[in-house]
Motif scaffolding. Structure first.
Motif, PDB file in Angstrom:
ATOM      1  N   ASP A   1       0.824  -1.195   0.000  1.00  0.00           N
ATOM      2  CA  ASP A   1       0.000   0.000   0.000  1.00  0.00           C
ATOM      3  C   ASP A   1       0.858   1.245   0.000  1.00  0.00           C
ATOM      4  O   ASP A   1       1.915   1.297   0.640  1.00  0.00           O
ATOM      5  CB  ASP A   1      -0.921  -0.004   1.223  1.00  0.00           C
ATOM      6  N   CYS A   2       0.375   2.264  -0.720  1.00  0.00           N
ATOM      7  CA  CYS A   2       1.144   3.498  -0.885  1.00  0.00           C
ATOM      8  C   CYS A   2       1.462   4.157   0.451  1.00  0.00           C
ATOM      9  O   CYS A   2       2.565   4.680   0.637  1.00  0.00           O
ATOM     10  CB  CYS A   2       0.396   4.472  -1.790  1.00  0.00           C
TER      11      CYS A   2
ATOM     12  N   LYS B   1      -0.793  11.685   5.686  1.00  0.00           N
ATOM     13  CA  LYS B   1      -2.072  12.239   5.227  1.00  0.00           C
ATOM     14  C   LYS B   1      -3.049  11.133   4.830  1.00  0.00           C
ATOM     15  O   LYS B   1      -4.081  11.407   4.231  1.00  0.00           O
ATOM     16  CB  LYS B   1      -1.848  13.153   4.026  1.00  0.00           C
ATOM     17  N   LYS B   2      -2.736   9.900   5.178  1.00  0.00           N
ATOM     18  CA  LYS B   2      -3.506   8.777   4.656  1.00  0.00           C
ATOM     19  C   LYS B   2      -4.986   8.814   5.031  1.00  0.00           C
ATOM     20  O   LYS B   2      -5.828   8.424   4.237  1.00  0.00           O
ATOM     21  CB  LYS B   2      -2.884   7.450   5.078  1.00  0.00           C
ATOM     22  N   LYS B   3      -5.320   9.307   6.207  1.00  0.00           N
ATOM     23  CA  LYS B   3      -6.729   9.299   6.622  1.00  0.00           C
ATOM     24  C   LYS B   3      -7.567  10.322   5.870  1.00  0.00           C
ATOM     25  O   LYS B   3      -8.787  10.288   5.925  1.00  0.00           O
ATOM     26  CB  LYS B   3      -6.826   9.481   8.117  1.00  0.00           C
ATOM     27  N   GLU B   4      -6.924  11.200   5.112  1.00  0.00           N
ATOM     28  CA  GLU B   4      -7.622  12.182   4.281  1.00  0.00           C
ATOM     29  C   GLU B   4      -7.684  11.725   2.817  1.00  0.00           C
ATOM     30  O   GLU B   4      -8.201  12.435   1.970  1.00  0.00           O
ATOM     31  CB  GLU B   4      -6.880  13.520   4.317  1.00  0.00           C
ATOM     32  N   CYS B   5      -7.156  10.571   2.523  1.00  0.00           N
ATOM     33  CA  CYS B   5      -6.927  10.136   1.144  1.00  0.00           C
ATOM     34  C   CYS B   5      -7.911   9.049   0.714  1.00  0.00           C
ATOM     35  O   CYS B   5      -8.198   8.124   1.480  1.00  0.00           O
ATOM     36  CB  CYS B   5      -5.498   9.600   1.041  1.00  0.00           C
ATOM     37  N   PRO B   6      -8.418   9.138  -0.536  1.00  0.00           N
ATOM     38  CA  PRO B   6      -9.321   8.090  -1.022  1.00  0.00           C
ATOM     39  C   PRO B   6      -8.652   6.716  -1.141  1.00  0.00           C
ATOM     40  O   PRO B   6      -9.332   5.696  -1.028  1.00  0.00           O
ATOM     41  CB  PRO B   6      -9.788   8.593  -2.385  1.00  0.00           C
TER      42      PRO B   6
ATOM     43  N   CYS C   1      -0.933  12.118  -1.913  1.00  0.00           N
ATOM     44  CA  CYS C   1       0.500  11.888  -2.034  1.00  0.00           C
ATOM     45  C   CYS C   1       1.160  12.838  -3.038  1.00  0.00           C
ATOM     46  O   CYS C   1       0.619  13.103  -4.113  1.00  0.00           O
ATOM     47  CB  CYS C   1       0.721  10.453  -2.475  1.00  0.00           C
ATOM     48  N   ASP C   2       2.329  13.329  -2.712  1.00  0.00           N
ATOM     49  CA  ASP C   2       3.129  14.165  -3.612  1.00  0.00           C
ATOM     50  C   ASP C   2       2.334  15.317  -4.222  1.00  0.00           C
ATOM     51  O   ASP C   2       2.534  15.684  -5.372  1.00  0.00           O
ATOM     52  CB  ASP C   2       3.744  13.321  -4.747  1.00  0.00           C
ATOM     53  N   CYS C   3       1.408  15.838  -3.448  1.00  0.00           N
ATOM     54  CA  CYS C   3       0.626  17.009  -3.884  1.00  0.00           C
ATOM     55  C   CYS C   3      -0.141  16.746  -5.175  1.00  0.00           C
ATOM     56  O   CYS C   3      -0.248  17.626  -6.028  1.00  0.00           O
ATOM     57  CB  CYS C   3       1.522  18.231  -4.035  1.00  0.00           C
TER      58      CYS C   3
END
Length: 123
Positions: free
Chosen positions: A66-67, A75-80, A98-100
């Motif tokens: 996983d990324c 920032k994973k909890k904000e990510c789809p 990730c990476d903006c």
């Protein structure tokens, strides 16, 4: 994506140009043109080809990582990718953190993802 990468991934899938054209929903002439370098490969075709390669069944396939684990993401909890538990498909999803890449269009996002270790480790 350049024509060499396109041809390499078609070979990795073990598909003829005709079979790949059917999978990608494009004409045989389009696939031939991508491989000859006569046409640029559209981003949606590139993404779909990556998707097919990443999800191809093969014996001894290494475990997908996983990324958020690879990148040690804070920032994973904000990510789809986290929300849908699709960390190996982060390059396929809109709005990843990730990476903006959240505010990028698909072309800009794929420019970043093509060199990311999450995607390249699976190709």
């Amino acid at each position: 994506m350049n024509r060499e990468t396109f041809s390499h991934l078609r070979a990795k899938l073990g598909k003829t140009q005709k079979a790949l054209s059917e999978l990608l929903g494009v004409s045989l002439k389009a696939v031939q043109s991508y491989e000859q370098g006569w046409r640029s490969i559209p981003i949606h075709v590139e993404r779909q080809l990556y998707f097919l390669v990443v999800n191809q069944r093969s014996e001894g396939q290494s475990k997908r990582k996983d990324c958020w684990a690879v990148k040690k993401c804070d920032k994973k909890k904000e990510c789809p990718a986290w929300e849908f538990q699709a960390g190996h498909l982060c390059w396929f999803l809109s709005g990843t953190r990730c990476d903006c890449t959240a505010d990028k269009n698909w072309k800009e996002k794929m420019d970043i993802c093509r060199t990311c270790e999450v995607l390249t480790s699976m190709l």
